[in-house]
Design a protein around this motif. Structure first.
Motif, mmCIF file in Angstrom:
data_model
loop_
_atom_site.group_PDB
_atom_site.id
_atom_site.type_symbol
_atom_site.label_atom_id
_atom_site.label_comp_id
_atom_site.label_asym_id
_atom_site.label_seq_id
_atom_site.Cartn_x
_atom_site.Cartn_y
_atom_site.Cartn_z
ATOM 1 N N VAL A 256 2.330 15.044 2.400
ATOM 2 C CA VAL A 256 3.085 15.333 4.414
ATOM 3 C C VAL A 256 2.469 15.295 4.970
ATOM 4 C CG1 VAL A 256 3.165 17.692 5.789
ATOM 5 C CG2 VAL A 256 3.632 18.172 3.068
ATOM 6 N N ALA A 257 0.686 14.757 4.645
ATOM 7 C CA ALA A 257 -0.100 13.603 5.598
ATOM 8 C C ALA A 257 0.954 12.377 5.570
ATOM 9 C CB ALA A 257 -1.563 13.376 5.201
ATOM 10 N N ALA A 258 1.130 12.177 4.747
ATOM 11 C CA ALA A 258 1.557 10.439 4.613
ATOM 12 C C ALA A 258 3.099 10.194 5.385
ATOM 13 C CB ALA A 258 1.926 10.187 2.553
ATOM 14 N N ALA A 259 3.732 11.987 4.743
ATOM 15 C CA ALA A 259 4.734 11.786 5.943
ATOM 16 C C ALA A 259 5.255 11.324 7.098
ATOM 17 C CB ALA A 259 5.818 12.443 6.038
ATOM 18 N N ASP A 260 3.757 12.123 8.144
ATOM 19 C CA ASP A 260 3.734 12.388 9.368
ATOM 20 C C ASP A 260 2.748 11.247 10.179
ATOM 21 O OD1 ASP A 260 3.399 14.354 12.056
ATOM 22 O OD2 ASP A 260 1.616 14.460 11.343
ATOM 23 N N GLN A 261 2.392 10.648 8.928
ATOM 24 C CA GLN A 261 1.480 9.309 9.535
ATOM 25 C C GLN A 261 2.134 8.194 10.503
ATOM 26 O OE1 GLN A 261 0.112 7.110 5.958
ATOM 27 N NE2 GLN A 261 -0.562 5.237 6.651
ATOM 28 N N LEU B 90 -2.347 6.324 4.037
ATOM 29 C CA LEU B 90 -1.903 5.359 3.213
ATOM 30 C C LEU B 90 -2.631 3.770 4.122
ATOM 31 C CD1 LEU B 90 1.546 6.401 1.557
ATOM 32 C CD2 LEU B 90 -0.948 5.752 0.735
ATOM 33 N N LEU B 91 -2.621 2.805 3.847
ATOM 34 C CA LEU B 91 -2.935 1.960 4.235
ATOM 35 C C LEU B 91 -1.754 1.464 4.654
ATOM 36 C CD1 LEU B 91 -6.771 1.566 3.100
ATOM 37 C CD2 LEU B 91 -6.015 2.678 5.692
ATOM 38 N N MET C 251 9.906 1.160 1.899
ATOM 39 C CA MET C 251 8.854 2.105 1.049
ATOM 40 C C MET C 251 9.193 3.425 0.701
ATOM 41 S SD MET C 251 4.779 2.488 1.547
ATOM 42 C CE MET C 251 5.075 2.956 3.329
ATOM 43 N N ASN C 252 8.501 4.215 0.246
ATOM 44 C CA ASN C 252 8.963 5.734 -0.356
ATOM 45 C C ASN C 252 7.383 6.056 0.265
ATOM 46 O OD1 ASN C 252 8.878 8.098 -1.200
ATOM 47 N ND2 ASN C 252 11.161 7.517 -2.364
ATOM 48 N N ARG C 253 7.071 6.711 0.686
ATOM 49 C CA ARG C 253 5.812 6.972 0.895
ATOM 50 C C ARG C 253 5.271 8.237 0.261
ATOM 51 N NH1 ARG C 253 3.941 7.083 7.728
ATOM 52 N NH2 ARG C 253 4.533 5.079 8.442
ATOM 53 N N THR C 254 6.142 9.026 -0.697
ATOM 54 C CA THR C 254 6.105 10.077 -0.967
ATOM 55 C C THR C 254 5.601 9.412 -2.840
ATOM 56 O OG1 THR C 254 7.642 11.646 0.152
ATOM 57 C CG2 THR C 254 7.512 12.168 -2.565
ATOM 58 N N LYS C 255 6.278 8.785 -2.856
ATOM 59 C CA LYS C 255 5.829 7.613 -4.221
ATOM 60 C C LYS C 255 5.268 6.798 -4.330
ATOM 61 C CE LYS C 255 10.665 7.430 -6.038
ATOM 62 N NZ LYS C 255 12.209 6.176 -6.593
ATOM 63 N N GLU C 256 4.769 6.206 -3.186
ATOM 64 C CA GLU C 256 3.723 5.552 -3.099
ATOM 65 C C GLU C 256 1.831 6.614 -2.749
ATOM 66 O OE1 GLU C 256 2.991 2.137 -3.208
ATOM 67 O OE2 GLU C 256 5.007 2.179 -3.975
ATOM 68 N N VAL C 257 1.920 7.621 -2.450
ATOM 69 C CA VAL C 257 0.702 8.025 -1.757
ATOM 70 C C VAL C 257 0.405 9.502 -2.878
ATOM 71 C CG1 VAL C 257 1.564 10.632 -0.502
ATOM 72 C CG2 VAL C 257 -0.480 9.587 -0.073
ATOM 73 N N THR C 258 2.204 9.632 -3.759
ATOM 74 C CA THR C 258 1.909 10.327 -5.599
ATOM 75 C C THR C 258 0.514 9.817 -6.453
ATOM 76 O OG1 THR C 258 2.952 11.468 -4.407
ATOM 77 C CG2 THR C 258 2.713 11.884 -7.138
ATOM 78 N N ARG C 259 1.175 8.270 -6.279
ATOM 79 C CA ARG C 259 0.905 7.021 -7.488
ATOM 80 C C ARG C 259 -0.261 7.013 -7.199
ATOM 81 N NH1 ARG C 259 0.260 1.884 -7.656
ATOM 82 N NH2 ARG C 259 1.341 1.610 -5.727
#
Length: 94
Positions: free
Chosen positions: A30-35, A44-45, A1-9
């Motif tokens: 940034v927050a998702a990358a550091d999650q 993200l859940l 999963m690409n967190r950047t794409k998911e959180v942006t979407r």
């Protein structure tokens, strides 16, 4: 999963304390990358076997400084429960 794409979407409308949607999306990316597990809940859940969702309990106020908080309060734009309120409104509509 690409967190950047998911959180942006998945990122909802920016809280009123953010100057723009771009600023908000940059913050949650940034927050998702550091999650990490065991730390404060991220944006993200991620649950095995379920679609990834945006976390309405994500605390976007954690890194806010006193100066910005004061300015946003003075303008009526400090809304710490914004994501929870947005999620509740979405459930009422659905």
């Amino acid at each position: 999963m690409n967190r950047t794409k998911e959180v942006t979407r998945l990122a909802p409308v920016a809280p009123p304390c953010f100057a723009s949607r771009d600023q908000w999306v940059e913050y949650v990316v940034v927050a998702a990358a550091d999650q990490r597990p065991g730390r404060a809940p991220g944006p993200l859940l991620i649950v095995a076997g379920e679609p990834v969702r945006f976390n309405p309990k994500f605390s976007f106020c954690e890194e806010c400084d006193d100066r910005h908080e004061g300015a946003m309060k003075a303008q009526g734009r400090c809304k710490p429960k914004y994501l929870l309120d947005l999620a509740a409104a979405a459930q009422v509509i659905a």
